[in-house]
Every structure is written in C-alpha cells, then in structure tokens.
Design a protein around this motif. Structure first.
Motif, short mmCIF file in Angstrom:
data_model
loop_
_atom_site.label_atom_id
_atom_site.label_comp_id
_atom_site.label_asym_id
_atom_site.label_seq_id
_atom_site.Cartn_x
_atom_site.Cartn_y
_atom_site.Cartn_z
N ASN A 168 -4.50 4.63 -2.04
CA ASN A 168 -4.92 5.34 -0.84
C ASN A 168 -4.62 4.53 0.42
O ASN A 168 -4.95 3.34 0.48
N PRO A 169 -4.01 5.14 1.45
CA PRO A 169 -3.89 4.42 2.72
C PRO A 169 -5.28 4.12 3.28
O PRO A 169 -6.21 4.92 3.13
N MET A 170 -5.41 2.98 3.89
CA MET A 170 -6.72 2.60 4.44
C MET A 170 -7.22 3.65 5.44
O MET A 170 -6.49 4.04 6.34
N GLY A 171 -8.43 4.11 5.24
CA GLY A 171 -9.04 5.06 6.16
C GLY A 171 -8.72 6.52 5.88
O GLY A 171 -9.27 7.41 6.54
N HIS A 172 -7.85 6.77 4.90
CA HIS A 172 -7.51 8.16 4.58
C HIS A 172 -8.68 8.82 3.84
O HIS A 172 -9.12 8.35 2.80
N VAL A 173 -9.18 9.91 4.41
CA VAL A 173 -10.22 10.70 3.78
C VAL A 173 -9.58 12.02 3.37
O VAL A 173 -9.38 12.91 4.18
N GLY A 174 -9.25 12.11 2.10
CA GLY A 174 -8.56 13.29 1.60
C GLY A 174 -9.49 14.38 1.14
O GLY A 174 -10.70 14.36 1.41
N ASP A 184 -7.69 17.27 12.07
CA ASP A 184 -7.38 18.46 12.86
C ASP A 184 -6.26 19.24 12.19
O ASP A 184 -5.39 18.66 11.53
N LYS A 185 -6.26 20.54 12.39
CA LYS A 185 -5.26 21.40 11.76
C LYS A 185 -3.84 20.94 12.07
O LYS A 185 -2.96 20.99 11.20
N LYS A 186 -3.61 20.45 13.27
CA LYS A 186 -2.24 20.09 13.67
C LYS A 186 -1.67 18.96 12.80
O LYS A 186 -0.46 18.78 12.74
N TYR A 187 -2.55 18.20 12.14
CA TYR A 187 -2.08 17.12 11.27
C TYR A 187 -1.93 17.55 9.81
O TYR A 187 -1.27 16.86 9.03
N ASN A 188 -2.57 18.64 9.44
CA ASN A 188 -2.54 19.10 8.04
C ASN A 188 -1.34 20.02 7.84
O ASN A 188 -1.45 21.23 8.00
N GLN A 189 -0.22 19.42 7.52
CA GLN A 189 1.01 20.22 7.50
C GLN A 189 1.88 19.93 6.28
O GLN A 189 1.86 18.82 5.74
N GLY A 217 -1.67 14.61 6.67
CA GLY A 217 -3.10 14.93 6.75
C GLY A 217 -3.67 15.23 5.39
O GLY A 217 -3.45 14.49 4.43
N ASN A 218 -4.41 16.35 5.27
CA ASN A 218 -4.99 16.66 3.96
C ASN A 218 -3.95 17.17 2.97
O ASN A 218 -4.23 17.30 1.78
N LYS A 219 -2.74 17.44 3.44
CA LYS A 219 -1.66 17.82 2.54
C LYS A 219 -0.93 16.59 1.97
O LYS A 219 -0.10 16.72 1.07
#
Length: 633
Positions: free
Chosen positions: A389-395, A420-425, A450-452
């Motif tokens: 996991n990248p540091m700080g990534h909350v999946g 934010d939605k703009k990062y979840n791509q 992001g979450n993707k």
C-alpha cells in the motif's frame, strides 16, 4: 408482585407456546402471504441468551427453516463459528419432507469440526462446526438446535429474525435474561414486532412477517433487515474488565489492552532512531518507518483467547517479523513512538461494502485495526497489514466510515477520508488498427487512480504472471482476442495513488462484414449491457457508496479501401445518480470515440430507482451503437 406474576404468565403463554407443543412442518400449512416472493420461510425461531456474570453467558437456539426454492438450499448448510472463548455444547437437528415427515436426524457425530482460517494463520483457535445435509428434494424443512457457552462478554449476539432477504417469518422470538445488577443496552432497527420488558428480562417477537425483497442499489442487508442489537454495560475478557457506557470507556479499555503489548526496549528503539536521523521532517520519518514495516514483516493471524483483541508483544513482532492487524499496527505505533511521533491505534469495521457503524450505539462493531497519525496540516492513515500500500492510501477496504480512536484519555469517534470524485478515475486510451475483415491490433492504456487504484493494485504487485494474464482475459470484454504483451507501473508524481496499465492485443472478428458494409461496435472496452430489473414497488432508498469517473478515448483507423457510411449519434444522458456522454467524430483517416461516465455517491429516495433504470436502458442502447464502413468501389 401480582404484576410480575401476571407478566410471567402472559409471556409464558405468548412466547412459550411454540416450544411447548410439537410443530407440524407440513409445507401446505404455511400461509400464502408468507410464500409469496419468498425463497424460504422461517417456521419457528427461538433464540434465548442468558447472562450469568460479566464474563459468562449461555445461548440457546432452535431454528426451523422451510426451503421453497432451490437457491435457498445453501441456507441449510450449518456454519457455527467458535473459539476458546465460545464453545458449543449441543448441536442436533432433523430434516423433514414437504409433508412434515421426518427424513433423517443429525447430531455432533455428523458434524465436521475444522479450522476456520487454517491456510492463512500461524496459530489461531478460530474454528467452525460445518454440516451440509445434502438434501435437495424441495420443498423441505431443516431444523437445528444448539447451545453455546460464552467465556468473555465483549461481544453479545444480535438477533435478525429474517436472517436474509427473500425469507419470510412465521414465528420468531428473542429472549434476553441478565442479572439485576448487570444491565445491558439494546437497540432495534426496522423492528415492528412485540417487545416486553420486566426487570431483568427483555423479549422480542414477530409473527407472520412477509419476505423482504433484495433490491439493486440498496444498503447492506444488515442496515435494512429487522434487527435487535445488544451491548454490555460491564464485561470481562480473561480478567480484562471493562465498561461500555459510551465510546470513551470502550476506547480506554482497548487502549489499555493495546498498551500492554508495547514492550519495545531502548536498544531496539535505537534502530528506528538511526533509520530516521537524516530525515528532514516527520512525514519523511513516517514514510521511512512504514517502508521498513512493509519490507520486514508479513501478515499472519495469531489469535487465541484474548489474543483475538489483544496484540501480541511488540518485541515478538520485531523478532519474528509476523503478526495480524493488531500486532503490525502496534509495531508501527512503537516505531513511531521511538522517534517521537504520536500515533493512535484505531478500530474500524473494514470491508469494501461493509456498513458504517452505528455511532449512536456504542459497542464493539469492529473487525480490523489501522493507525492514525495526526500531523499539523493533515492526518496520515496507515494500513499496516499491506506490504504494498502507498503510504496514506485509504482504499475501499477502510475509506469513508466512522472509526474508534483509542487514546490515553479514552475513545473518540473519527472518520476516515474519502477521495474526491475527480481523483477516482479509470482513464482509458486505445488505438485500434482495423483491417478490412474487422480484425486488427489494439494498444490499450488504462490509468487507475484514487479508489480505483485498488482495481489494478493486485495485478501491479503480483509476481504470478500466469494469474495476471488470466485475470486480464476476464477483465477485457471482447469475444475473441489474444494478449501479446502487458505491463503495469506506478505513476510516482501523481497527487493520489495511480497505476498505469498497458496492454497490446490482437483482436479477431470484432467487426462484422455484410456485403460491402463493415459494422464495428463503437464501444470497445466499457459498454454497459445490463439494466436493473423492473420492481413492482421500490421500498428502499437508492444507495451509491462511492463516486467515480470513467473516461474512454478510442481511435479506430478507417480500414484501407473503406469510407465512413454511418457514425453513432452523440449522446447526453443523466439521472440523479449518474451522467453519461459520448461523441464520435471522423478526423484524418480515423474515427475518434470519446465516452464519459460519472457516478455520484449518495442516498436517494426510492422513486429515483425507475429513473435509474431508464438511465441504464438509454446508456446500454448508446453503448451498443455501431460504426458502419462502406467499401469503396
């Protein structure tokens, strides 16, 4: 005294009559209202939980379930989990045919006793009693009774009379008995049955309750089905006594438990001071120690008795390099503490689709532990069980939910971040060199952020090339193709964790030739072809857990000797939860297809559902459009 006697007589008549007489399980006796749209019917469900002290209790369950449809047969497979603190004393049951005639009995001798997590644990006392009746002549009735003893009462059982969607209830009751000096807290959810209370006895009952249908785009079933939740006010776990008056007292108990594992001595602490002595700031120190954790430890569950809640000693984790979520989080805490950085041991109910905890009902809802590291301008959250996991990534496993921080002053409720939605791509760029037969070479680049990011992380970090290729073949929805090469790489300078995926493939029979015409589906990779089913009347809110954006840009070369006969219409489609647009243009011997699909998180009223259905009908139609090429004479 007279009132108590009357109460006991009334409840004995009301709640005890199902137990006092033999029940006829003839399927023809089930009311029509309970078989309508039901896969199974709970004929009789008696659940009793008696608390004897802060650490001991007895649970007795009797359940009879009639299977009406084949897919409900799996509900008769028995899975009774236990460990050193919960033990089953009696388990027995019967199978009845459609007329209510007994077919066979089963008891402890017929039940398998197996380790629950034998493939992933170094050592654990978690086990399961497993029994499959292997009976499929529907309809039939499965009946089971068991007694379970509790030694430690941090977690009390909940009661869910329907136990699943599409299951109706003929009769179900829940009785809780507790010492007068040891009260418990209780809360109901969507419960419209009968409740009776007298001194140290609580009782709930429902009868003739229709099946609750599963509906697409709904919340987790545990947030919808009628339920009764329990929590102790005082408890004891192998001598560790605690209170759950509120979140503060629960958090303080867990803090003391976790602190007892902080056994890192000064000599070992010097290792981490030396590792970070040349770092410019706290963030660099955290990153260095998190990298050390990932490279020098691995996840293994070590849980026996109180070990299910108490981390193993930090010194053991340091020496052996193994531990579960509690141990690895505790170890990371100790490393940060050694270099003067404060962090907070944090409990979370994890899972991609797990429901959020009920912040108004303090109890031990949690199944996982992470680390919260407050900083001056932000907070870093660390998943300590991941080696990648990248540091700080909350999946998706722990994002956007309430958690319990365990501090020296007690517990505090906080919430994990959400991108934010703009990062979840997922951004797709592809070029497809078509030939006159409708086949060709395609180059695909997918960027996940992001979450993707989690969608591609397993492929990126995996070293099993055969498994990776097999997964990619399932991922790409093209009927006939061969993957020639692929690779994954992390985009280091991105604002959020990002993985780039590159795939080169040969695609066969993508276009269909009819006479002089070549028909080519415009959406190569991301078409939506399924539409949510029509419902008679939507009852639940429409729920979207996460926001995201999918963007596709696909360039098709016009096959040699062909010209464009027809291009798909440009589309703009929207509803409350999503929006869609697509455009197809001809430029410099190419067809350029651009598609954008966005989904918006939120809870929407039930009447939104029909608009959502229409949206997906329109999108599936738009995605199914074709480019038509005509051969030049």
């Amino acid at each position: 005294m007279n009132k108590i006697i009357l109460f006991l007589l009334f409840t004995a008549l009301l709640f005890g009559q199902a137990v006092a007489q033999k029940i006829n399980y003839d399927v023809s006796l089930i009311p029509d209202s309970l078989t309508e749209k039901a896969e199974a019917v709970i004929r009789n469900y008696n659940h009793e939980f008696e608390i004897h002290s802060k650490s001991r209790a007895t649970e007795k369950v009797h359940l009879a379930l009639t299977v009406l449809k084949r897919k409900a047969i799996e509900k008769t497979i028995l899975h009774l989990q236990y460990n050193d603190l919960t033990k089953y004393r009696q388990v027995k049951g019967k199978i009845y045919n459609s007329k209510g005639e007994k077919i066979k009995d089963f008891d402890f001798d017929d039940i398998r006793d197996i380790s629950l997590i034998e493939n992933s644990s170094l050592f654990s006392d978690a086990r399961v009693l497993y029994y499959d009746p292997e009976y499929e002549d529907i309809p039939f009735t499965f009946e089971v009774s068991y007694t379970r003893k509790f030694d430690g009462l941090l977690n009390l059982p909940s009661w869910q009379p329907h136990n699943d969607f599409d299951v109706s209830v003929e009769s179900a009751q829940f009785k809780v008995i507790h010492p007068k000096d040891l009260d418990i807290r209780h809360k109901t959810q969507n419960f419209n049955g009968l409740f009776l209370e007298n001194d140290n006895i609580y009782q709930w009952k429902i009868t003739n309750s229709k099946a609750i249908a599963s509906e697409p785009y709904s919340k987790n079933k545990n947030q919808i089905l009628p339920s009764v939740f329990l929590a102790p006010t005082k408890f004891s776990m192998e001598g560790w006594e605690g209170e759950i008056k509120n979140w503060n007292t629960l958090g303080k108990w867990d803090y003391d438990l976790f602190q007892s594992s902080q056994t890192l001595n000064q000599k070992k602490a010097e290792i981490f001071k030396h590792l970070t002595e040349d770092k410019a700031n706290d963030r660099e120190k955290i990153e260095t120690l998190y990298d050390y954790l990932q490279n020098n430890t691995r996840y293994l569950n070590i849980a026996v008795g109180i070990g299910g809640w108490k981390p193993q000693d930090v010194s053991f984790t340091h020496e052996q390099g193994i531990g579960d979520c509690k141990a690895l989080t505790s170890y990371m805490y100790a490393m940060l503490d050694a270099v003067g950085i404060r962090s907070i041991y944090t409990s979370v109910y994890a899972g991609e689709n797990a429901p959020d905890i009920d912040v108004d009902f303090p109890s031990n809802h949690f199944n996982h532990v992470i680390l919260c590291v407050p900083q001056e301008k932000d907070t870093i959250w660390l998943e300590c069980t991941s080696q990648n996991n990248p540091m700080g990534h909350v999946g998706n496993f722990t994002d956007d939910r309430h958690v319990l921080l365990h501090t020296e002053n007690g517990g505090e409720i906080a919430k994990t971040p959400v991108y934010d939605k703009k990062y979840n791509q997922i951004v797709t760029k592809a070029t497809f060199k078509l030939d006159e037969a409708g086949k060709g070479e395609v180059e695909i680049q997918n960027t996940y952020s992001g979450n993707k990011f989690d969608n591609a992380a397993a492929l990126f970090y995996s070293t099993d090339e055969k498994a990776k290729k097999k997964y990619l073949y399932k991922l790409i929805d093209i009927p006939d193709y061969i993957i020639n090469s692929y690779n994954h790489k992390a985009i280091e300078q991105a604002k959020v964790p990002t993985i780039e995926e590159n795939i080169s493939a040969t695609v066969n029979n993508y276009g269909v030739k009819m006479g002089n015409m070549l028909f080519v589906p415009v959406n190569l990779l991301s078409k939506i072809s399924t539409v949510p089913p029509k419902l008679d009347k939507r009852k639940n809110d429409v729920f979207i857990r996460r926001s995201y954006i999918y963007t596709d840009t696909i360039i098709y070369t016009i096959p040699e000797g062909f010209k464009v006969k027809h291009l798909p219409e440009n589309e703009k489609i929207s509803c409350d939860i999503a929006c869609y647009s697509s455009s197809t243009t001809e430029k410099n011997g190419n067809i350029i297809y651009v598609r954008n699909y966005e989904k918006n998180k939120g809870t929407y009223p039930p009447d939104t559902y029909e608009k959502v259905r229409q949206f997906f009908k329109d999108v599936s139609k738009a995605d199914a459009q074709k480019i038509v090429f005509e051969k030049i004479n």
